[in-house]
Design an enzyme around this catalytic site. Structure first.
Site, PDB file in Angstrom:
ATOM      1  N   ALA A   1     -12.989 -27.552  10.108  1.00 12.48           N
ATOM      2  CA  ALA A   1     -12.582 -28.166  11.372  1.00 12.48           C
ATOM      3  C   ALA A   1     -13.742 -28.876  12.085  1.00 12.48           C
ATOM      4  O   ALA A   1     -14.901 -28.806  11.671  1.00 12.48           O
ATOM      5  CB  ALA A   1     -11.973 -27.107  12.272  1.00 12.48           C
ATOM      6  N   HIS A   2     -13.396 -29.520  13.202  1.00 12.21           N
ATOM      7  CA  HIS A   2     -14.406 -30.314  13.915  1.00 12.21           C
ATOM      8  C   HIS A   2     -15.556 -29.447  14.424  1.00 12.21           C
ATOM      9  O   HIS A   2     -15.362 -28.349  14.929  1.00 12.21           O
ATOM     10  CB  HIS A   2     -13.789 -31.137  15.050  1.00 12.21           C
ATOM     11  CG  HIS A   2     -13.094 -30.360  16.118  1.00 12.21           C
ATOM     12  ND1 HIS A   2     -11.906 -30.748  16.675  1.00 12.21           N
ATOM     13  CD2 HIS A   2     -13.419 -29.212  16.765  1.00 12.21           C
ATOM     14  CE1 HIS A   2     -11.533 -29.901  17.594  1.00 12.21           C
ATOM     15  NE2 HIS A   2     -12.440 -28.953  17.679  1.00 12.21           N
ATOM     16  N   GLY A   3     -16.759 -29.972  14.247  1.00 17.33           N
ATOM     17  CA  GLY A   3     -17.946 -29.298  14.748  1.00 17.33           C
ATOM     18  C   GLY A   3     -18.414 -28.115  13.945  1.00 17.33           C
ATOM     19  O   GLY A   3     -19.381 -27.449  14.326  1.00 17.33           O
TER      20      GLY A   3
END
Length: 262
Positions: free
Chosen positions: A177-179
């Site tokens: 996922a993001h980050g």
């Protein structure tokens, strides 16, 4: 820095941050801000803030994509014309999609069907309805990484890039996922789900179908066993098992005691 305040209980945390200079805030709450913060009065502070984030992400300046001459890219792969950098000796298999703001280091292998650099799951409930937030970040894939078939690698969000460390290998159907940021030499097995903004150390093993909740830290040389559901930080060299995951030795003791009492 700029943020928003839509609940008075967070005002103290806002005021403790010396970097904040502007805050979207409702008229009724603007008096809660310290004097040097500019109050940007709005009917729906959350909607205003994330609409601005989306605007910046949507209008991010990008350079034309750069692909090293030695990269081997299947004709069915889709590479964004802007914002992509692909290093030497990279292999990109059929039906891969690489969106803008992705950098792929030398010697990486991107297996068939992988999707890299799309917006992650970031939807905000506002007075104007659900707002799907355009991501403003990037994906940095370091040298000699392998991205498995049908992996999903989300673009960074809120200026925290998504990072995959050197020599890390991802199996099939991994959700990254993001980050999420991992260091060197991690092994992430099939169907693992790593939620947003998780920090992963070096040489970590994440087993098949493991799930890791958001904003956790996984220490160097940690071992997350098959199907584990991780909701707390994992210490360096710690092995965790179960749903919810606990230290592996403790899990085995409880399991054996359960068999005796069955």
């Amino acid at each position: 820095m700029l943020t928003f305040l839509d609940n008075a209980k967070y005002a103290a945390a806002v005021n403790r941050n010396p970097h904040l200079k502007g805050v979207f805030v409702a008229e009724a709450d603007k008096h809660l801000l310290r004097p040097d913060i500019t109050a940007l009065v709005a009917e729906d502070p959350k909607w205003c803030f994330f609409s601005l984030v989306s605007h910046l992400g949507r209008n991010k300046p990008r350079q034309p994509s750069v692909i090293a001459p030695s990269a081997q890219i299947h004709p069915s792969a889709v590479i964004a014309p802007e914002g992509v950098v692909i290093g030497e000796n990279v292999s990109i298999e059929p039906n891969v999609t690489i969106m803008p703001d992705v950098s792929i280091g030398n010697g990486c292998k991107i297996r068939a069907g992988a999707v890299i650099g799309v917006d992650g799951f970031e939807h905000k409930r506002t007075s104007k309805g659900l707002l799907s937030v355009v991501h403003d970040g990037s994906v940095l894939i370091n040298e000699n990484v392998e991205i498995g078939p049908n992996n999903f690698i989300a673009k960074g969000f809120s200026y925290r890039p998504t990072v995959i460390g050197k020599d890390t290998k991802l199996d099939a159907l991994v959700h990254y996922a993001h980050g999420v940021q991992c260091a060197e030499g991690c092994l992430i097995a099939a169907n693992a789900m790593i939620a947003g903004n998780v920090s992963i150390g070096s040489r970590v093993w994440i087993g098949p179908s493991a799930s890791i909740s958001n904003r956790l830290t996984i220490g160097d040389n940690a071992f997350i066993t098959i199907g584990a559901v991780v909701i707390r930080n994992v210490k360096p060299k710690e092995q965790v098992t179960g749903n919810f995951a606990i230290p592996h030795d403790k899990f085995l003791t409880l399991y054996k005691n359960g068999l005796k009492n069955a």
